[in-house]
Scaffold this active site. Sequence first.
Site, PDB file in Angstrom:
ATOM      1  N   ILE A 219       0.832  -1.201   0.000  1.00 18.74           N
ATOM      2  CA  ILE A 219       0.000   0.000   0.000  1.00 18.74           C
ATOM      3  C   ILE A 219       0.867   1.251   0.000  1.00 18.74           C
ATOM      4  CG2 ILE A 219      -1.731   1.293   1.300  1.00 18.74           C
ATOM      5  CD1 ILE A 219      -2.736  -1.470   2.343  1.00 18.74           C
TER       6      ILE A 219
ATOM      7  N   ASP B 201      -8.545   6.941   9.748  1.00 19.03           N
ATOM      8  CA  ASP B 201      -9.511   5.920   9.350  1.00 19.03           C
ATOM      9  C   ASP B 201      -9.522   4.759  10.347  1.00 19.03           C
ATOM     10  OD1 ASP B 201     -11.414   4.787   7.484  1.00 19.03           O
ATOM     11  OD2 ASP B 201      -9.847   3.392   6.853  1.00 19.03           O
TER      12      ASP B 201
ATOM     13  N   CYS C  66      -4.321   5.433   7.770  1.00 17.68           N
ATOM     14  CA  CYS C  66      -5.296   4.476   7.230  1.00 17.68           C
ATOM     15  C   CYS C  66      -4.768   3.058   7.385  1.00 17.68           C
ATOM     16  CB  CYS C  66      -5.563   4.767   5.751  1.00 17.68           C
ATOM     17  SG  CYS C  66      -6.384   6.334   5.451  1.00 17.68           S
TER      18      CYS C  66
ATOM     19  N   HIS D 219     -13.043   3.245   9.394  1.00 16.98           N
ATOM     20  CA  HIS D 219     -12.253   2.147   8.826  1.00 16.98           C
ATOM     21  C   HIS D 219     -12.762   1.779   7.428  1.00 16.98           C
ATOM     22  CE1 HIS D 219      -9.416  -1.267  10.237  1.00 16.98           C
ATOM     23  NE2 HIS D 219      -9.287  -1.076   8.942  1.00 16.98           N
ATOM     24  N   LEU D 220     -12.745   2.780   6.555  1.00 19.09           N
ATOM     25  CA  LEU D 220     -13.246   2.616   5.189  1.00 19.09           C
ATOM     26  C   LEU D 220     -12.148   2.290   4.183  1.00 19.09           C
ATOM     27  CD1 LEU D 220     -15.710   5.656   4.927  1.00 19.09           C
ATOM     28  CD2 LEU D 220     -16.250   3.277   5.480  1.00 19.09           C
ATOM     29  N   GLY D 221     -10.915   2.107   4.659  1.00 19.32           N
ATOM     30  CA  GLY D 221      -9.782   1.932   3.745  1.00 19.32           C
ATOM     31  C   GLY D 221     -10.006   0.913   2.647  1.00 19.32           C
ATOM     32  N   ALA D 222     -10.622  -0.199   2.995  1.00 24.37           N
ATOM     33  CA  ALA D 222     -10.823  -1.275   2.019  1.00 24.37           C
ATOM     34  C   ALA D 222     -12.242  -1.293   1.473  1.00 24.37           C
ATOM     35  CB  ALA D 222     -10.503  -2.616   2.664  1.00 24.37           C
TER      36      ALA D 222
ATOM     37  N   GLU E  91     -11.841  -0.214  18.205  1.00 25.38           N
ATOM     38  CA  GLU E  91     -12.870  -0.210  17.176  1.00 25.38           C
ATOM     39  C   GLU E  91     -13.912  -1.290  17.485  1.00 25.38           C
ATOM     40  OE1 GLU E  91     -11.186  -0.514  13.265  1.00 25.38           O
ATOM     41  OE2 GLU E  91      -9.856   1.192  13.548  1.00 25.38           O
TER      42      GLU E  91
ATOM     43  N   ASP F  24      11.298   2.619   5.807  1.00 27.47           N
ATOM     44  CA  ASP F  24      10.912   1.210   5.848  1.00 27.47           C
ATOM     45  C   ASP F  24      12.197   0.406   5.944  1.00 27.47           C
ATOM     46  OD1 ASP F  24      10.180  -1.464   5.247  1.00 27.47           O
ATOM     47  OD2 ASP F  24       8.417  -0.772   4.141  1.00 27.47           O
TER      48      ASP F  24
END
Length: 526
Positions: free
Chosen positions: A151, A255, A229, A278-281, A260, A170
């Site tokens: 991502i 997000d 997110c 939590h709309l990421g997907a 949750e 990273d």
Amino acid sequence: MPKVLISDKLSPAAVDIFKQRGLEVDVKTGLDKDELIKIIGEYDGLAIRSATKVTQPVIDAAKNLKVVGRAGIGVDNVDISAATAKGIIVMNTPFGNSITTAEHAISMMMALARDIPQANASTHAGKWEKSKFMGVEVTAKTLGVIGCGNIGSIVADRGLGLRMKVVAFDPFLTPERAQDLGVEKVELDELFKRADFITLHTPLTDKTRNIIDASAIAKMKDGVRIINCARGGLIVEADLKTALESGKVAGAALDVFEEEPAKENPLFGMENVICTPHLGASTSEAQENVALQVAEQMADYLLNGAVTNAINMPSISAEEAPKLEPFVKLAEELGSFAGQLTETGIEGVTIEYEGEVAAMNTRALTNAALCGLLKPLLEDVNMVSAPIIAKQRDIELEEVKREEPRGAYETYIRLTVKTERQERSVAGTVFSDGKPRLIQVKSINMEAELGPHMLYLTNEDKPGFIGALGTVLGNAGVNIANFNLGRTGAGQDAIALIEVDQEIGKDVLDAVNALPHVKVARALSF
């Protein structure tokens, strides 16, 4: 026929895939914990999203469960340790919603830059507060990407498309990959120092938990904007609230949250915070993609032994699974042979792969060898949990690969076990008939196929020994199926590996051990 339970809402296309592949499938959503525990024992596979909690009690009740498939990335709702200990493979679908989640992060960043949700609410209220919502451009700003995997790399690409400067932190990002992506790889403190916008795309682990806290925020630019997110728990929400109130952080778009579903949160109601549930997907394309992907992965495993996108097991493709199968059996038998002869603590294991097998998926073979090695000593171990158990016990593991065979065999696996007292090695191969064979024990060449009941012994190579051994076994009513011999030289150390038709009892083993010239006698089972 394998049986699969779908316990969360998935696309009907996933049900069709299971059925088309010949699996039996039940769809039972909205089950509470007790209801799930009551029925889970019937199923070989469990397909879930985020609602079903696969806890220790569920796993304890899952007598036949072989695989849990998560349609999505996060597996926070699965007890990975408990599943691993029981040999249950846990799969996710890391690629099915990558674009959707990345696009949501970019959308949140744009909304944050231009105060779009707040301006929308104000305008709907008839206020027309044009001067209140003074935004910022993203062009030429620095976007800091924490986590540049599936991502994060898409977000970086979209950020570059918006003419932003992208810096990435990273630990697993190589300089070559960073160059290919067009991003600058930096350390975390450097990212905090330089970024105008910071977006999180890392899993939640012990190392990443609370990665943005008060001390991290203090290193950031004044007026930084933060987007998350990825996972709740990456940000200390109380520290973020303080920074938002002081103006150190100009705004945040979230997000995901520590708890949750987030019905209450200290960040709710703040004017400079944008929140989504939590709309990421959550796009129709992503929901379809992950449902189809998890169904295919689970069916491949249950029908063919192929392992894809597993959290706790090396991947095995559908094409290589049949080819690997005899070598997996060989590796496990070599491990079991060594494990049944090991009486003291194991300090190290070396596995050598030569010839054709060296080019195969040796991670799966190493798992099998460790499983075979540890099972006689620990019993409650499997191919999934064996590497973790070995690591917990400080067993040093080494893999050696040589694609050119050195001996008479085209392919060859040798397992060497180092204990507190000694080193013991055993080697084997797979012949054209697909059956594993032992070909060497303690550097003594021999050829033997392992059966359910075996007698292994080392002895001095003296005349009359085989006759005396046969007499002991015959008097005990033990029938010999196969007799395999090897020795270092005439009159020196010799090995016998004998397959018999029944289990060898203690009395018989004691009688064999009492024979002249016997050094060690062990009853083995495979």
